[in-house]
Design an enzyme around this catalytic site. Structure first.
Site: not given
Lengths: 291, 291, 291, 291
Positions: D209, D234-237
Site C-alpha cells: 500500500g 488485488e493491490l500489491d499481490e
C-alpha cells in the site's frame, strides 16, 4: 528437521561438451527418452551457436539406473561419436569422495565438516590431512579420520607430498585445500590425478600470493573477497569456480579484515564444493561453466 | 515531490586531522560550544589511539555562520596550533563547483546530471568538457555549458590539456572524469590544482589499465566491478573512494559485461561525488577515510 | 593465528542518551579529558539537532580503569544531571555473560559457539538450554554446560519457563534465542530482566509468525532473509538489530530455502550478538541505533 | 561504443508449458531440428519431474524465420497437442510495444527511456501517458510521444481510465507503471488485455500500500527494497518478477530512504522490463518462472 540433500536414487547426470552443431540437443533428448529416462533438469551453454563450444548438463531419472547404466553408455558412445562430443555419465546416488587438506585455520575445514553432517554436501569425506595437529580432535568428533603430515622446511616438499599422495591414492575423487598454507608442486598436481580445489583469500586476480589481507589494507580497498578455483601449476591462476566480497572501511585493521574475510572464504568454498560434487562445474581452458 | 538535499544554511563542516593525542576532541567540542555552534554530526577515526593519525569531521549549526566564520577560524587557528593539527572549515550552504570531463559514453555523465537536477548532489556544474560532441545536446538540455576540446593524436596532449586548463582555471573546485578516455598527464594534474576523481571500470587493483571487461572475460571472474578514486600520477593507483561489484556468469559476453558494469560504474561514481562534495572523504597518503 | 578480539584492558564504553542540546558533546569530552581518558572511538546520532533525541557512544582508554571507575561515574552523574541525560559506563575488559536457548536446529547455535572459541565474540557462555537433547554433545565439546528443559504441551509453559528462569537468574547478562522454537511469554520476559535477542527466519515485517520459508515460497519472492531483533511481548515486532537477504529463484524448494536461509540466519545473528556485546546497540522505542 | 542488444534476426523464442511428462523435451528438440533450427539457448523447469508443471524456453536460430514461422507453428500444434502442452512462438526481431504510465516522479521513467535509447531494451515505446505534465519535455526529447491524462478526484476514475484505454488500444503489447501513483481498477485491467507491470517501492510482501518508506522508517528496518510485479486485481499481490534491497541505518530520514530507494526501484524495474520483453518471464498462478 534438517534440510537434507534429497536422495538421488536412480538419477543420472550427463555432461556433454564439444563443437556446437545442429541436432545435438535433439539427439541427446531422444537418447534419454528411448532409454526410458525422464529429464529432471537441463542446462546448456554455447560460446557461439554458430560454431563455438557447446556444454550441456542433463539430470534424468531412470528406474533401475545401476542396471541400465552400461546400456545407456553404449548408446551414448554410438550416438555422440558422429558429433565428436565428449561426455560423462555419473550415477548421482554415488557420492564423490572428498579429501580435505588443512593447516591451522579451522573455519573452512569445520564449515565443510558441519555441512556434510547436515547432509548439505553430496560427498563422503574419507580423510582430513593437515600439516598441523590443532584440528585433530574436532575433525575426529565428526567421525572423519585425521592424518598429520608435517611440512618440510625449505623448497623440497617432495617427501611430505609423497606421503600425502600415498594416503590419497585410490581413495578420493577430489581434493579440497581448506586454507592449506603450503604451495602445491607441479609434480604433486600431476601425480594426484584428481581435481584440486583451493580457496584463495582475495577476489582474484587482485592480491595474488601471500598476505592478501595485508595487501588489501595497504591498497585501501573498500571490498575484500575470496575466490574458489581449481589448482593449476601457476599459483592463483587456475579456473575460477566462485567468488564473493564483503564491504569494509578504512577503520578495519588487517586482523579484522582476516576475520570478516573468513566468513566469505567459508561461504565461497562451500558453494564451490557443492557445485563440483554435483557435476555442475565444467572446466573449459582456464574458465569454468557453472550450471 | 523530489528527495532534495536539505538546504544547509548556517551549517559548517570542520575537518581536523593530525597526530592523535589526548584532549583534541574536548578542545574541538569546547570551541564549537563557545562559538555558539550546535553539533549536528560528528565522526572520528584514529589509526592508533596511542600515537597514530587522528581524523575528525564535525558538522555544526551556527546562526549567522557567514558573519561568524572569520572569528571561528581565528579561534580554530589558536586552539589547534598547540596540537599541531591541520583543519579546514567549510560553509555547507556554498556548493562545490564540479566540472565533468567525458568522452562518448554517456551513462556516468547523464547520471550525474540527472542526480544534480533532482537535487541529490550538493554541487554546481559550471561545465562539461568532452573530446567528442555526441553528448552536447543532452548536456545543454540540463542547462549546463558544453565545451568540445578534441584530443590530439599521439603522446603529446599538451595543447588540448592546456585548453582544458584554461577553461577550468578559477572556475571549479573539483573535476570528475566520467569515463573520460584520455590518460591525464602529470603536468595537467599539477597545474589543475583541484582534486580529480576518476571512475575505473574494474574492482581495482584487478585489471588496471585499458580493456578491463575484456580482461575480466579472459580471466573468467564471477564478479565485475567499478572503482572511484582520486587521480594521481600513477595510472589507476590513486586513493580509492568507493567500489562495488555485480555477479556475472560464464554466459555474459564482453559487451554484456560492459552493459552490466555501466550500472555499477554510475552508482559508484555518484556515491563518490556526493561524499566528496559533502567533505566526507579525507585523503591520507594513498588511502581515504570516508565518514 | 586466529583473529582474536583485541583484549580491551582499561577501555571503557560510555553510552549517553537524552534530549539533544548544545554543549553535551563538549561536556562529555571535557569530562573524559579531565579523568585522563584518551578517546578511542566516538559515534553519535541525533534524531533532530534542534530538539530531538541524542545518542552517543564513546570508547576511551584510561590507565587503571578499574580503580578510577567509581570516580568517573561520580563525575558523570554530576556532569550529566543538569542536561537530563541517561548514561551507562561499562568496563570493556569484562565480557557479557550470554545464555543461548536452542531447539533441534544447530546452525545458529554452533556458529555462536565456534565464533566464541575463535575469540570473535566478547562474551562468556555460561550455559546452553534446549528443549531437545540432540545438540548436547556438540555443546559440551566446546566446554559449555548444556541443560535440557523439555517444553510442555499446550499453552501452559509456566513450569518450563520457571525452570529456565531459575537457571538464568543472576548468571547471565543477555539471552539469545538461537532458533528456539517456543514462543516466550510476556511473564517470562518481565521476569528474566535482561535483554533477549531472537533470530527470525524472514526479513521482517514480511512473514511474521510460523513457517516463513513456506510462506515465502507461496508468495513467490525473489529474496529471502533473516532478522535479529530484541524480543518484546508482541511476536516478531521488537526492535530490529540487523537484517540480511539472499537471492532465490522459482526453482528452490521450501527445503532449499530453509538451507540457504540458514546461512543468512547465522550470519545475521552473529553480527547482532557481537554488536550487542560491544554495547553498540541502543534501544529507542521500537527502534535501534547501531553504532 | 554502446553495448547494444544484438539484433536477433531469424531468432525465434518458443515457450512451452503444461503437465510434465517423459518425451516432451525430445519432441521439442526434434521438432526444432527437423525445421532446420539451431538451438541458441534452452532453459527448463519442472515443479515436480514426477507429474508437476513443466516450463521451457528455447531460443533457436532459423534462416528465413519469417517465411518459415507458419510451418513451424503448424508442426508445433500437431506435435504438442498429444502432450496437452501450451506454447507460444515469437519472432525475436519484432520488438514488443511498451507504453509507460507515469506521475511526477521521473527516475524510473527516464531510466527506461535512456536504456531504450542505448539499445538495452528490446522494445519500442509508442507513448508515455502521465497524469502530470512535468516530464513532457524530457519524454519528447527522447523522440517519444507524451500524452497528458489528468486523474479524476475521488473514487471514480472511469473517465480517465477510458481515455487511457483508447490511447493504448491496439497500440501496445504491455504496459509499465513507472511510479504511476493511481490505483488501477479491476475494470481497466480486464479491458486493457495486455500484461501490466508495476514497480512497488518496498520488498513485498512487506509494506503493502501507500507510504512504504515512511512505514519502513517507523518499523526500523535495516534494509529497504523494491519489487516489480504483474498487476492483478488485488493491490500489491500480483506475481513478483524481481526484487532487490539496499542497506540503510537508523540515521536515514524518510526523504533519504526515498532517494536511496529510487536507485533500487529503477534498477529492479529495468530488469523486469528487459526480462518480460525477452519472453523470459512465465506467469504460473501467482508465481513467475524467470529464465
Amino acid at each position: 528437521m534438517s534440510a537434507q540433500v534429497t536422495p538421488l536414487l536412480d538419477q543420472a547426470c550427463l555432461i556433454v561438451h564439444g563443437p556446437d552443431q545442429p541436432g545435438v540437443v535433439a539427439a541427446v533428448a531422444a537418447l534419454i527418452a528411448r532409454n526410458n529416462g525422464n529429464i529432471v533438469s537441463l542446462d546448456q551453454y554455447s560460446t557461439d551457436p554458430g560454431g563455438g563450444d557447446f556444454f550441456q548438463r542433463v539430470v534424468f531419472h531412470r528406474a533401475d539406473l545401476a542396471a541400465a547404466k552400461a546400456d545407456i553408455e553404449a548408446d551414448l558412445a554410438g550416438t555422440l561419436e558422429p558429433f565428436g562430443m565428449n561426455w560423462t555419465l555419473t550415477d548421482q546416488s554415488v557420492p564423490k569422495r572428498m579429501a580435505i587438506l588443512a593447516s591451522t585455520s579451522d573455519h573452512c575445514l569445520l564449515d565443510l565438516l558441519w555441512r556434510h553432517r547436515r547432509g548439505e554436501l553430496p560427498v563422503t569425506i574419507p580423510m582430513v590431512i593437515s600439516n598441523h595437529t590443532n584440528t585433530a580432535d574436532d575433525v575426529r568428533s565428526f567421525g572423519v579420520p585425521f592424518f598429520h603430515v608435517p611440512s618440510q622446511q625449505g623448497p623440497d616438499k617432495s617427501q611430505s607430498e609423497a606421503e600425502i599422495l600415498r594416503l590419497l591414492e585410490g581413495n578420493v575423487d577430489f581434493v579440497v585445500l581448506a586454507r592449506y598454507m603450503q604451495v602445491i608442486s607441479a609434480d604433486f598436481l600431476q601425480k594426484v590425478g584428481v581435481p584440486v580445489i583451493n580457496i584463495h583469500h582475495s577476489f582474484l586476480p587482485a592480491f595474488i600470493g601471500a598476505g592478501p589481507y595485508r595487501k588489501a589494507k595497504e591498497r585501501g580497498v573498500k571490498l575484500i573477497g575470496a575466490t574458489a578455483h581449481y589448482v593449476t601449476e601457476e599459483l592463483d591462476e587456475g579456473p575460477i569456480i566462485e567468488q564473493d566480497v564483503v564491504r569494509v572501511t578504512h577503520a578495519e585493521t588487517v586482523k579484522e579484515l582476516q576475520r570478516r574475510g573468513a566468513d566469505v572464504e567459508r561461504a565461497v568454498l562451500s558453494r564451490a564444493v557443492e557445485w563440483h560434487a554435483q557435476d555442475r562445474v565444467i572446466r573449459h581452458g582456464n574458465h569454468t561453466i557453472v550450471f
